[in-house]
Enzyme design. Sequence first.
Site, PDB file in Angstrom:
ATOM      1  N   TYR A 131     -49.086 -97.838  47.922  1.00 21.94           N
ATOM      2  CA  TYR A 131     -50.400 -97.982  48.501  1.00 21.94           C
ATOM      3  C   TYR A 131     -50.712 -99.436  48.881  1.00 21.94           C
ATOM      4  O   TYR A 131     -51.049 -99.699  50.041  1.00 21.94           O
ATOM      5  CB  TYR A 131     -51.442 -97.383  47.554  1.00 21.94           C
ATOM      6  CG  TYR A 131     -52.804 -97.217  48.162  1.00 21.94           C
ATOM      7  CD1 TYR A 131     -53.929 -97.147  47.357  1.00 21.94           C
ATOM      8  CD2 TYR A 131     -52.978 -97.145  49.535  1.00 21.94           C
ATOM      9  CE1 TYR A 131     -55.173 -97.004  47.902  1.00 21.94           C
ATOM     10  CE2 TYR A 131     -54.229 -97.012  50.086  1.00 21.94           C
ATOM     11  CZ  TYR A 131     -55.322 -96.946  49.263  1.00 21.94           C
ATOM     12  OH  TYR A 131     -56.560 -96.824  49.803  1.00 21.94           O
TER      13      TYR A 131
ATOM     14  N   GLU B  50     -50.456-102.447  57.259  1.00 21.73           N
ATOM     15  CA  GLU B  50     -51.472-102.130  58.261  1.00 21.73           C
ATOM     16  C   GLU B  50     -52.286-103.359  58.630  1.00 21.73           C
ATOM     17  O   GLU B  50     -52.511-103.646  59.806  1.00 21.73           O
ATOM     18  CB  GLU B  50     -52.401-101.030  57.730  1.00 21.73           C
ATOM     19  CG  GLU B  50     -51.727 -99.675  57.617  1.00 21.73           C
ATOM     20  CD  GLU B  50     -52.547 -98.686  56.795  1.00 21.73           C
ATOM     21  OE1 GLU B  50     -53.795 -98.803  56.791  1.00 21.73           O
ATOM     22  OE2 GLU B  50     -51.950 -97.812  56.160  1.00 21.73           O
TER      23      GLU B  50
END
Lengths: 243, 312
Positions: A165, A172
């Site tokens: 995660y 991103e």
Amino acid sequence: MASSEEDGGGNGSVEEKENGKKRRLGAVATAWLICYNVAMTAGWLVLGIAMVRFYMQKGTHKGLFRSVQKTLKFFQTFAMLEVVHCAVVHTSVLVTGVQVSSRIFMVWFITHSIKQIQNEESVILFLVVWTVTEITRYSFYTFNLLNHLPYFIKWARYNFFIILYPVGVAGELLTIYAALPYVKKTGIFSLRLPNKYNVSFDYYYFLIVIMFSYIPLFPQLYFHMLRQRRKVLHGEVIVEKDD
Amino acid sequence: MGGRAGFFEVEILDWKTKKQLCFLDKVESNATIREIRLMFHKLYPQWYPARQSIRLDPKGKSLRDEEILQHLPVGTTATLYFKDLGPQIGWTMVFLIEYTGPLFIYFLFYFRMPFVYGLDERFTSSPHPVVNLACICHSFHYIKRLIETIFVHRFSHGTMPLRNIVKNCLYYWGFAAWLAYYINHPLYTPPSYGKKQINFAVIMFLLCEAGNFSIHVALSDLRRDGSRTRKIPYPTKNPFTWLFFFVSCPNYTYEVGTWISFTIMTQCVPVGLFTLLCFIQMTIWAKDKHYTYLREFKDYPSLRMPIIPFLL
């Protein structure tokens, strides 16, 4: 947030519910969901294998996105169906919607539209994370629906995210950050004044706002997953003791 | 049920912990919940009556001030549950704050304060008459609302949670700033159909404002005797109130109409977006009110819809 393993995927039928109640699905719904989750598992596996093969043949990540983009776009876009699945599987439409939207956003409105950043390392970073996450998630849902869940899949689902995660979020954010100068230069997705609608939109500042929004959202989702993990894996330990 | 002319004992427990917070003995059987709230407030000065939710079940609905102890389904020792609703703010104050913000924020943009459009454009004015008209209409709308808040409205619940005020103000004030920014912008483009579009919009605006005001007055008259109970509103001699034949909440209908007319007048997407959100919010409120009416009154007029005649 796109790499989140949030339960909002809406395709696991049973243990996903926080109260642990088993919920019956109709036979048609179950059949469809099994097909869907098998297909998605296969799709992301194919994508993963294509990525590995490309790197082994070319020795570089440059051009990797271009070579896998059709498969990626197909399966990630198809995942929009999961919002509809929420109605059947009774998971949160809002959470699923946010998750799917953020994926669509990264694929179509960043990586696809701003071609200059497609060879950035950060793109590979989140692609790898997404692939591992999705293969784990969809196979978890598949086995759940078949009521035969191997422990290692459950273990993977509730442990991989701990590393994946944050790494995915890094990928991103770095990608969006790399895209900023090109957005400013080309004015893509932006609307300037004057125009007869009397509105303006600056994609550049919009992206900056998006990046800042990760700050409150990421910890919330991460700690939610940690709590889920404790509940599911911790609960498992207690059952064993009773045996 | 309560004795003839006897006294009750009332214990109040915390809704979550079930701990006994107070025990009142020798409570009159015809005591109201309001009086019980006042007694509780004396023991816990920080919990003024408006933030006390007193209910029969831990998760039940809050009892109204007017309820009488002996009419409640309790024995001679009544067990009630208390939940702290948090700091409260009166409705009048809420509306005054919520409506004064947009009024003055709009002026910051209309008069082009230096920090808004940059120093070069400071204190200049727009060459388009519609921009002046829009300012007049926007200000008129909020001044009317402020006047109604002070002189017309009679609120049923006294208060709302204080934390809502921050959220609401962010929304109303933020939107006012956003739409005022574009309408008063130096690069503003007047409506495509010119004077025809603007005049139509102005007439629609005035009709809807008059309609909205008429409904507010009619609703206020239902409570002229000072009561806080609900009554069915009916059309009066005022033609604007004839919308009551078709909808339960014509005030919301007219309000949406006002904002549609303002959108047409300014031809501005942010205004249109605000109108859409208003419409959604008011439809939710109207449906709530409508179904409450249907539940409370068996003879409620069947032709009425919540907000749009025959449709919604």
